[in-house]
Design an enzyme around this catalytic site. Sequence first.
Site, PDB file in Angstrom:
ATOM      1  N   ILE A 127       0.841  -1.197   0.000  1.00 55.66           N
ATOM      2  CA  ILE A 127       0.000   0.000   0.000  1.00 55.66           C
ATOM      3  C   ILE A 127       0.883   1.256   0.000  1.00 55.66           C
ATOM      4  CG2 ILE A 127      -1.958  -1.107   1.156  1.00 55.66           C
ATOM      5  CD1 ILE A 127      -1.128   0.561   3.695  1.00 55.66           C
ATOM      6  N   ASP A 128       2.148   1.105   0.418  1.00 60.57           N
ATOM      7  CA  ASP A 128       3.029   2.281   0.519  1.00 60.57           C
ATOM      8  C   ASP A 128       3.469   2.821  -0.852  1.00 60.57           C
ATOM      9  OD1 ASP A 128       2.825   1.797   3.190  1.00 60.57           O
ATOM     10  OD2 ASP A 128       4.964   1.517   3.572  1.00 60.57           O
ATOM     11  N   GLU A 222       3.368   7.757   8.919  1.00 64.02           N
ATOM     12  CA  GLU A 222       3.906   7.149  10.143  1.00 64.02           C
ATOM     13  C   GLU A 222       5.437   7.288  10.248  1.00 64.02           C
ATOM     14  OE1 GLU A 222       3.123   2.916   9.991  1.00 64.02           O
ATOM     15  OE2 GLU A 222       3.998   2.755   8.004  1.00 64.02           O
TER      16      GLU A 222
HETATM   17  O1  F6P Z   1       4.578  -2.066   4.251  1.00 63.97           O
HETATM   18  C1  F6P Z   1       3.239  -1.768   4.359  1.00 63.97           C
HETATM   19  C2  F6P Z   1       2.920  -1.385   5.783  1.00 63.97           C
HETATM   20  O2  F6P Z   1       1.525  -1.199   5.838  1.00 63.97           O
HETATM   21  C3  F6P Z   1       3.665  -0.150   6.300  1.00 63.97           C
HETATM   22  O3  F6P Z   1       3.097   1.041   5.874  1.00 63.97           O
HETATM   23  C4  F6P Z   1       3.627  -0.353   7.775  1.00 63.97           C
HETATM   24  O4  F6P Z   1       4.676   0.282   8.451  1.00 63.97           O
HETATM   25  C5  F6P Z   1       3.767  -1.821   7.904  1.00 63.97           C
HETATM   26  O5  F6P Z   1       3.247  -2.395   6.721  1.00 63.97           O
HETATM   27  C6  F6P Z   1       3.050  -2.370   9.119  1.00 63.97           C
HETATM   28  O6  F6P Z   1       3.183  -3.744   9.155  1.00 63.97           O
HETATM   29  P1  F6P Z   1       2.561  -4.670  10.292  1.00 63.97           P
HETATM   30  O7  F6P Z   1       1.114  -4.830   9.978  1.00 63.97           O
HETATM   31  O8  F6P Z   1       3.300  -5.957  10.152  1.00 63.97           O
HETATM   32  O9  F6P Z   1       2.805  -3.986  11.589  1.00 63.97           O
END
Ligand code: F6P
Length: 341
Positions: A127-128, A222
Amino acid sequence: MKIGILTSGGDCPGLNAVIRGIVLKGDKVYEHTFLGIRDGYRGLVEDDIFTLPRKQVRGLSKQGGTILGTSRTGPYGEGNGGAERVREVMDKHEMDGFIAIGGEGTLTVARMLHEEGVPVIGVPKTIDNDLSATDVTFGFETAVAIATESIDRLRTTAESHHRCMVVEVMGRDAGWIALNAGIASGAHAILIPEVPVTIEQVTGWVQATVNRGRAPVVVAAEGFRLAGEDVSAKHGVDHMGRPRFGGIAEQLTPIIEERTGIETRSMTLGHLQRGGVPTSYDRVLATRFGTAAIDAVHRKEWGTMVALKGTDIVSVELAEATSEIKSVPRERWDEAAILFG
Ligand code: F6P
């Protein structure tokens, strides 16, 4: 051929549409058979594999999440056996190769396995939207749509109560979701990891908005950090040793309130952005990636990844696909920043 499919890393709207695209075309055009690998590389390491017939992918393109499950476990983790273990499990199931659907971490592991002779093809997911070898990743448009709608809704409360609202969206290393959702929702400040700004700049935009009689909306990725200040989210690390993010909005909120005197609240959208049904754009892109991936398998283009270039789906080397992150260019943020405050 008998082909394995795995989804690894964070879930993402469109994963099931890729799986459906692979299996439908593979079955219909090439008469390949398929094996589902459970929970990403964990299934390859722990031999958790099942037959994936065409009937199991029926109606999947609109379904969120992944029917295969996912994890952040990797074959190169301690005691996981690396490429040797992967080959052993593949041989046991007479798997000719596999398709790895995932983001930067997943594709880096796929590249390493390929370098050790394992037949693998990648499909880019996140999604990033931070993978440089593809113009867009599926899931991104859905995440931006969810974030935009959420910010629109939060804005009505902010306006009614004359409050400042700080909304945190996902984006570890790249601020694409924040930039696009921020522009779409008319945010008064967009904070992204690529562009350090000072707290004075943030409070300046907030105050200017209040002076015009509006309720300020600040959108923060974030991964954003204030220039020169230690305002960071600390929630330990994930299975891949990456810091868990989340919390920057909560940390900025009291600082903004204290410095401006404006009541300020925060909202972290978090995993809401990854859940639920994909947009039609993401369903189409994911389906095209899936059908192109099985074409690449058929041509035995191991070590490559499917990618979107303009409107075409092409194959690129996994090595190229994992060499750098696609960051937001400074001029794209500058374009948006003209409208801040
Ligand atoms: O890489 C996609 C992502 O949604 C990031 O934006 C986010 O930091 C990470 O995954 C969070 O991952 P998890 O659900 O494993 O904490």
